[in-house]
Design a protein around this motif. Structure first.
Motif, short mmCIF file in Angstrom:
data_model
loop_
_atom_site.label_atom_id
_atom_site.label_comp_id
_atom_site.label_asym_id
_atom_site.label_seq_id
_atom_site.Cartn_x
_atom_site.Cartn_y
_atom_site.Cartn_z
N ILE A 198 0.86 -1.18 0.00
CA ILE A 198 0.00 0.00 0.00
C ILE A 198 0.90 1.24 0.00
CG2 ILE A 198 -1.65 1.37 1.35
CD1 ILE A 198 -2.87 -1.21 2.33
N GLY A 199 0.53 2.22 -0.81
CA GLY A 199 1.33 3.43 -0.93
C GLY A 199 0.71 4.63 -0.24
N LYS A 200 1.42 5.71 -0.29
CA LYS A 200 1.02 6.97 0.34
C LYS A 200 0.43 7.90 -0.71
CE LYS A 200 3.12 10.74 3.07
NZ LYS A 200 4.42 11.22 3.64
N LEU A 201 -0.69 8.55 -0.38
CA LEU A 201 -1.28 9.51 -1.30
C LEU A 201 -0.52 10.83 -1.25
CD1 LEU A 201 -5.18 9.18 -0.94
CD2 LEU A 201 -3.79 8.60 -2.93
N ILE A 202 0.09 11.19 -2.37
CA ILE A 202 0.78 12.48 -2.48
C ILE A 202 0.32 13.13 -3.79
CG2 ILE A 202 2.98 13.69 -2.61
CD1 ILE A 202 4.28 11.42 -1.12
N LYS A 203 -0.03 14.40 -3.74
CA LYS A 203 -0.56 15.10 -4.90
C LYS A 203 0.47 15.20 -6.03
CE LYS A 203 -4.76 16.26 -3.59
NZ LYS A 203 -5.96 15.83 -4.36
N TRP A 204 -0.05 15.14 -7.26
CA TRP A 204 0.80 15.19 -8.44
C TRP A 204 1.64 16.46 -8.49
CZ3 TRP A 204 3.79 13.57 -11.92
CH2 TRP A 204 4.03 14.24 -13.12
N ASN A 205 1.09 17.61 -8.07
CA ASN A 205 1.90 18.83 -8.14
C ASN A 205 3.12 18.78 -7.23
OD1 ASN A 205 0.49 19.05 -5.76
ND2 ASN A 205 -0.35 21.07 -6.16
N GLU A 206 3.05 17.97 -6.16
CA GLU A 206 4.21 17.76 -5.31
C GLU A 206 5.16 16.73 -5.93
OE1 GLU A 206 3.37 17.17 -1.09
OE2 GLU A 206 1.30 17.81 -1.45
N ILE A 207 4.57 15.66 -6.43
CA ILE A 207 5.37 14.58 -7.04
C ILE A 207 6.16 15.11 -8.23
CG2 ILE A 207 5.22 12.43 -8.36
CD1 ILE A 207 4.83 12.03 -5.40
N LYS A 208 5.52 15.98 -9.02
CA LYS A 208 6.16 16.51 -10.22
C LYS A 208 7.46 17.23 -9.90
CE LYS A 208 4.93 19.23 -14.30
NZ LYS A 208 3.89 20.09 -14.91
N GLU A 209 7.52 17.86 -8.73
CA GLU A 209 8.74 18.56 -8.32
C GLU A 209 9.82 17.60 -7.84
OE1 GLU A 209 9.11 21.84 -8.73
OE2 GLU A 209 7.13 21.78 -9.65
N MET A 210 9.43 16.37 -7.47
CA MET A 210 10.40 15.40 -6.97
C MET A 210 11.03 14.56 -8.09
SD MET A 210 8.25 13.82 -3.77
CE MET A 210 7.30 14.84 -2.66
N LEU A 211 10.24 14.31 -9.14
CA LEU A 211 10.72 13.44 -10.21
C LEU A 211 11.74 14.15 -11.09
CD1 LEU A 211 7.32 11.83 -11.31
CD2 LEU A 211 9.11 10.78 -9.90
N VAL A 212 12.71 13.37 -11.57
CA VAL A 212 13.78 13.91 -12.42
C VAL A 212 13.75 13.17 -13.75
CG1 VAL A 212 16.26 14.27 -12.67
CG2 VAL A 212 15.19 14.45 -10.40
#
Length: 265
Positions: A134-148
């Motif tokens: 099971i994963g953690k819900l994190i908003k795409w606008n936050e995830i987008k800043e983390m991904l490279v």
């Protein structure tokens, strides 16, 4: 004579204002209106708007092909299948004629558009009533800043616990990924019944210290940037708050799978 010049002056002012209004109207028109797009899209219509229609039909499960911008027989059939499931504001069936006119266009790009059910013949990999992860819900606008872009991330299938690696290749409304190697592509494909298809599956993505809940589509499409992975194109990866390619609309099926990956359903 004074009266004559007064009349000429008034006419000149009216023409000047009319011209100014026309220029301002032209300058503020949307690109779609400037292209004089037809009000009805049908067989043999071509252009960017047809690509958008095909993309939206594909998102809703009616068009299972690569968008070409050319409204041919497969698009007609998909449009009819779409129209057969739609109703107007009074609950009456709309015309199922294969033409995307104003009524069909408005419904197609609305939140009320009825989706095609994923048919039983589409193969699907292992499922379970209990999730392996099971994963953690994190908003795409936050995830987008983390991904490279170009970095490799580990995906875990929530049903089977199977893991494989993907490369993040970009994305605006949602993430787009490609499998890192041919072996990873084999694992990815096996999750969808060893056959690429447009169903979605709950997964998690390891980003930093977090296993993040997400939804993975089983059909590669579009641009291809990673060579030697036996995967033609990229796949859509949705997180909480991700939206579709067209119209910035939410994807109900992806939302359900993201919630499932987070243990919310």
């Amino acid at each position: 004579m004074k009266r004559f010049f007064a009349i000429v002056f008034i006419i000149g002012m009216v023409l000047s204002l009319s011209y100014t209004h026309a220029v301002e109207t032209d300058s503020t028109e949307s690109p779609a209106s400037q292209t004089d797009k037809p009000v009805v899209y049908g067989y043999a219509t071509i252009g960017e708007d047809v690509v958008r229609i095909q993309l939206r039909l594909r998102e809703l499960g009616y068009f299972m092909f690569k968008p070409t911008g050319n409204f041919q027989s497969m698009t007609v059939s998909s449009a009819i299948a779409f129209q057969e499931k739609q109703t107007d504001s009074e609950g009456r069936p709309i015309a199922a004629d294969g033409f995307i006119g104003p009524q069909s266009f408005d419904i197609l790009f609305s939140l009320s558009a009825q989706r095609q059910e994923i048919t039983a013949h589409i193969p699907f990999g292992k499922t379970s009533t209990e999730l392996a992860v099971i994963g953690k819900l994190i908003k795409w606008n936050e995830i987008k800043e983390m991904l490279v872009v170009g970095e490799t991330y580990t995906v875990t299938d929530c049903y089977s616990g199977e893991t494989f690696n993907v490369i993040y290749v970009g994305g605006e409304n949602h993430a787009e990924i490609e499998c890192a190697t041919a072996a990873d592509a084999d694992k990815y494909k096996s999750l969808f019944g060893d056959d690429y298809n447009y169903s979605k599956r709950p997964i998690t993505v390891q980003i930093g210290d977090d296993q993040v809940a997400a939804s993975l589509q089983g059909q590669p499409h579009g641009s291809d940037t990673v060579s030697g992975n036996n995967m033609d194109g990229h796949s859509c990866l949705f997180f909480s708050g991700s939206t579709s390619h067209t119209g910035n609309l939410p994807d109900i099926e992806h939302i359900a799978q993201v919630n499932k990956a987070a243990g919310k359903s």
